[in-house]
Design an enzyme around this catalytic site. Structure first.
Site, PDB file in Angstrom:
ATOM      1  N   GLY A  46       0.929  -1.211  -0.143  1.00 48.23           N
ATOM      2  CA  GLY A  46      -0.147   0.053  -0.006  1.00 48.23           C
ATOM      3  C   GLY A  46       0.756   1.213  -0.061  1.00 48.23           C
ATOM      4  N   GLN A  51       2.983   9.791   1.680  1.00 48.17           N
ATOM      5  CA  GLN A  51       4.275   9.172   1.468  1.00 48.17           C
ATOM      6  C   GLN A  51       5.241   9.761   0.415  1.00 48.17           C
ATOM      7  OE1 GLN A  51       2.604   4.927   2.201  1.00 48.17           O
ATOM      8  NE2 GLN A  51       4.495   4.942   3.196  1.00 48.17           N
ATOM      9  N   CYS A  91       6.483  -0.598   7.153  1.00 43.48           N
ATOM     10  CA  CYS A  91       6.025   0.649   6.051  1.00 43.48           C
ATOM     11  C   CYS A  91       7.126   1.216   5.364  1.00 43.48           C
ATOM     12  CB  CYS A  91       5.798   1.929   7.113  1.00 43.48           C
ATOM     13  SG  CYS A  91       5.162   3.220   6.661  1.00 43.48           S
ATOM     14  N   LEU A  92       6.961   1.618   4.087  1.00 44.29           N
ATOM     15  CA  LEU A  92       7.668   1.975   2.987  1.00 44.29           C
ATOM     16  C   LEU A  92       8.399   3.255   3.646  1.00 44.29           C
ATOM     17  CD1 LEU A  92       5.928   1.455  -0.271  1.00 44.29           C
ATOM     18  CD2 LEU A  92       7.881  -0.083   0.652  1.00 44.29           C
ATOM     19  N   HIS A 133      -3.967   1.272   7.961  1.00 46.32           N
ATOM     20  CA  HIS A 133      -2.546   2.033   7.778  1.00 46.32           C
ATOM     21  C   HIS A 133      -2.292   3.299   6.850  1.00 46.32           C
ATOM     22  CE1 HIS A 133       2.033   1.166   7.763  1.00 46.32           C
ATOM     23  NE2 HIS A 133       1.830   1.922   6.829  1.00 46.32           N
ATOM     24  N   GLU A 134      -2.915   3.165   5.785  1.00 44.57           N
ATOM     25  CA  GLU A 134      -2.621   4.000   4.641  1.00 44.57           C
ATOM     26  C   GLU A 134      -3.717   5.290   4.928  1.00 44.57           C
ATOM     27  OE1 GLU A 134      -0.327   3.535   2.894  1.00 44.57           O
ATOM     28  OE2 GLU A 134      -0.173   1.516   2.969  1.00 44.57           O
ATOM     29  N   HIS A 137      -1.990   7.598   7.328  1.00 44.02           N
ATOM     30  CA  HIS A 137      -0.933   8.414   6.755  1.00 44.02           C
ATOM     31  C   HIS A 137      -1.537   9.720   6.131  1.00 44.02           C
ATOM     32  CE1 HIS A 137       2.990   6.183   6.478  1.00 44.02           C
ATOM     33  NE2 HIS A 137       2.248   4.901   5.925  1.00 44.02           N
TER      34      HIS A 137
HETATM   35 ZN    ZN Z   1       3.146   3.169   5.762  1.00 41.84          ZN
END
Ligand code: ZN
Length: 173
Positions: A46, A51, A91-92, A133-134, A137
């Site tokens: 995701g 991000q 997480c990226l 999670h997204e 963000h």
């Molecule tokens: Zn993340």
């Protein structure tokens, strides 16, 4: 399409709250496509616009094994949640760290799709975790916020150190 730069914790831009979108147009669809390509290239499941330093309420996700079932959500909103599940999250924007986080097991989401049409989606398991999670963000929240202060500071220090190490040597200022 283009691969976008992903911001890393503790970059303060990850704390900005994303703005809602009025409609989905071609420029926005290009951004969504770039986000998807960036997510696939980074091997993530995701990616939220925040991000990649785009502060608009949209995210992409794909939890399929073959990476061929992309999901685009614009102005996503969780309208119902049920149960609890704990899973290891990464997480990226927090590369290399995985920690258990508890979230709703089942969610119902309302959003606009890539075509701009309203949609509702009921999901559970990994996709439910990913969407929660997204959306976090988009509200300026990261999974490390669910951890203890000690753990969060430890991750913060390690990431700052690795970001410094990645900078080219000899550049002043
Ligand atoms: Zn993340």
């Amino acid at each position: 399409m283009a691969i976008l730069d992903i911001l890393h914790f503790p970059d303060p831009r990850l704390r900005r709250r994303a703005a809602p979108l009025g409609a989905v147009d071609d420029a926005l669809r290009r951004m969504l496509d770039d986000m998807l390509e960036t997510m696939y290239a980074a091997k993530g499941v995701g990616l939220a616009a925040t991000q990649v330093n785009i502060h608009l309420r949209m995210l992409v996700a794909d939890v399929s094994d073959d990476r061929d079932q992309p999901l685009f959500l614009v102005n996503p909103e969780i309208i119902a949640r049920d149960g609890l599940q704990e899973s290891e999250e990464g997480c990226l924007s927090v590369p290399g760290f995985y920690e258990p986080v508890t979230r709703a097991e089942q969610i119902r989401v309302r959003a606009l799709g890539r075509d701009g049409q309203p949609l509702e989606l009921e999901t559970d398991g990994l996709l439910a975790v990913c969407i929660q999670h997204e959306i976090d963000h988009l509200d300026g929240k990261l999974f490390v916020d669910y951890l203890s202060e000690i753990k969060r500071q430890r991750i913060r220090k390690k990431l700052i150190k690795s970001q410094r190490a990645a900078e080219p040597a000899g550049v002043a200022g």
